[in-house]
Structures are given as structure tokens and as C-alpha cells.
Design a protein around this motif. Structure first.
Motif, mmCIF file in Angstrom:
data_model
loop_
_atom_site.group_PDB
_atom_site.id
_atom_site.type_symbol
_atom_site.label_atom_id
_atom_site.label_comp_id
_atom_site.label_asym_id
_atom_site.label_seq_id
_atom_site.Cartn_x
_atom_site.Cartn_y
_atom_site.Cartn_z
ATOM 1 N N LEU A 51 0.843 -1.206 0.000
ATOM 2 C CA LEU A 51 0.000 0.000 0.000
ATOM 3 C C LEU A 51 0.870 1.244 0.000
ATOM 4 O O LEU A 51 1.853 1.337 0.752
ATOM 5 C CB LEU A 51 -0.911 0.009 1.232
ATOM 6 N N LYS A 53 2.068 4.845 0.844
ATOM 7 C CA LYS A 53 1.970 5.684 2.050
ATOM 8 C C LYS A 53 1.138 6.938 1.796
ATOM 9 O O LYS A 53 0.726 7.610 2.730
ATOM 10 C CB LYS A 53 3.374 6.090 2.513
ATOM 11 N N PHE A 58 -4.204 3.384 2.982
ATOM 12 C CA PHE A 58 -3.086 2.999 3.850
ATOM 13 C C PHE A 58 -3.362 3.445 5.284
ATOM 14 O O PHE A 58 -3.194 2.678 6.238
ATOM 15 C CB PHE A 58 -1.780 3.614 3.335
ATOM 16 N N HIS A 130 5.971 2.449 -0.694
ATOM 17 C CA HIS A 130 4.896 1.519 -0.357
ATOM 18 C C HIS A 130 5.286 0.699 0.882
ATOM 19 O O HIS A 130 6.472 0.451 1.123
ATOM 20 C CB HIS A 130 4.621 0.547 -1.506
#
Ligand SMILES: Cc1cc2nc3c(=O)[nH]c(=O)nc-3n(C[C@H](O)[C@H](O)[C@H](O)COP(=O)(O)O)c2cc1C
Length: 176
Positions: A51, A53, A58, A130
């Protein structure tokens, strides 16, 4: 160190299948389109998702113990657009699609029968844009009909609702 020139074109050749991740924490629901996801253990079964940031999803996923993982079919391009080009920071994506509450309160997309509810086991942040979320599937379902995955090449014209550069500053030491 800069990355090898052909890195992007090499990984693009994989033409990865697309998925939508969903999560809920309290009254907040979130979901985004992802291309970074893969099975990462057989026994026990584990599935990893990455995911950004920058994403609203997230932030909600940090507070949620469980996630929904929906494998998109080629007929689901509109869902990819909804979840990949808009951000939950601005709009309620769930008011624009049909969804139901699944195991552990995870919001599930009714249109996507090929899906899992997973429990977060570990997160890895190595300083890039991520975060790797390793999960344990607790429920998985397979649709009755045929399934042809929606792939990156079907959606590579979409502009992400949150470019990765939207992540909070300052960056971590490795990510700078
Ligand atoms: C083709 C494509 C692939 C994407 N892959 C990922 C991904 O692997 N992980 C991720 O967190 N976001 C990915 N995104 C970005 C999010 O889907 C997008 O920024 C979304 O609008 C974020 O929504 P949110 O802020 O509501 O979470 C991708 C977007 C597109 C268009």
C-alpha cells in the motif's frame, strides 16, 4: 543509488492483474486499486499487498486488522477507475458502488465474487513509498462464472488519485 534504466519496462512486461483492497476502521471505509500484490507462502497460506503511504486506504488499513482483497475481472474497469483515480480523502467511493459488510466488518464489493478477507500478520516498511502488508486469508470465495483478470495494460491510462509523491514529508532516510 539510481535504479537500472530498464527496471520500469521490465516489470511492466509482467502485466500484473489488478485488485481492489478495502478496509474499515470505526465509521471510516477505504479502498484503492493495487497492482502490487502476490501470494507469498503456501503452508501456511499468506498473501502480501503493498500500500502506498500516500493513500487514504493505507491510513485506514493501519487501524484495521483485516482487509478485503478483490481480484478484478476485465468487466470491472469502471471499479478500477473508481478505486484507482479518486481518493477517499475527497469522496466516499462506497456511495458510488454496491458493497456489503463481510467477515470482521470488512467492506466487500458485491460485483467481485473472486475475493478474500485477510488478517494482517506483519507490515514491512523499508523506507520506500509503499508498505508491505503480509496477511493470512481467513475467508476466500471463487465466483461461479468465468474469470479473466483485469490487467495493468487494461488500466495503464488511469491517473492515480494519490500519486506516490503525495506521501507525508519528510521522507525516511532510505526513501530520500
Ligand atoms: C494502475 C494503477 C496501479 C496502482 N497500484 C497501486 C498499488 O499497488 N498500491 C497502492 O497503494 N496504490 C496503487 N495505486 C494508486 C491508488 O489506487 C490511487 O492513488 C487511489 O486513488 C488511492 O485512493 P485512496 O487515497 O482512497 O486510498 C495504483 C493506481 C493505478 C491507477
Amino acid at each position: 543509488m539510481s535504479e537500472p534504466v530498464d527496471f520500469d519496462s521490465l516489470v511492466t512486461r509482467l502485466d500484473v492483474p489488478m485488485s481492489v483492497i478495502t478496509a474499515a476502521a470505526g465509521d471510516e471505509r477505504a479502498g484503492c486499486l493495487i497492482g502490487f500484490h502476490a501470494q507469498c507462502s503456501i503452508h501456511p497460506g499468506r498473501y502480501a499487498v503493498w500500500l502506498s503511504k500516500a493513500n487514504h486506504t493505507f491510513r485506514v488499513a493501519l487501524m484495521a486488522g483485516h482487509l478485503g482483497v478483490h481480484f478484478l475481472d476485465r468487466s470491472d474497469r469502471d471499479l478500477a477507475e473508481l478505486f484507482g483515480t479518486l481518493t477517499g480523502d475527497d469522496v466516499d467511493k462506497f456511495s458510488r458502488c454496491e458493497w456489503e459488510t463481510g467477515a470482521q466488518g470488512v467492506p466487500l464489493l458485491v460485483r467481485c465474487p473472486n475475493r478474500m478477507v485477510v488478517r494482517r500478520t506483519t507490515m514491512l516498511d523499508e523506507g520506500s513509498d509503499h508498505v508491505c502488508v503480509v496477511t493470512e486469508p481467513i475467508e476466500a470465495s471463487v465466483g461461479d462464472g468465468p474469470f479473466t483478470p483485469l490487467r495493468l495494460s487494461d488500466v495503464d491510462d488511469l491517473v492515480p488519485g494519490h500519486p506516490v509523491d503525495d506521501r507525508p514529508r519528510p521522507p525516511t532516510e532510505r526513501g530520500s
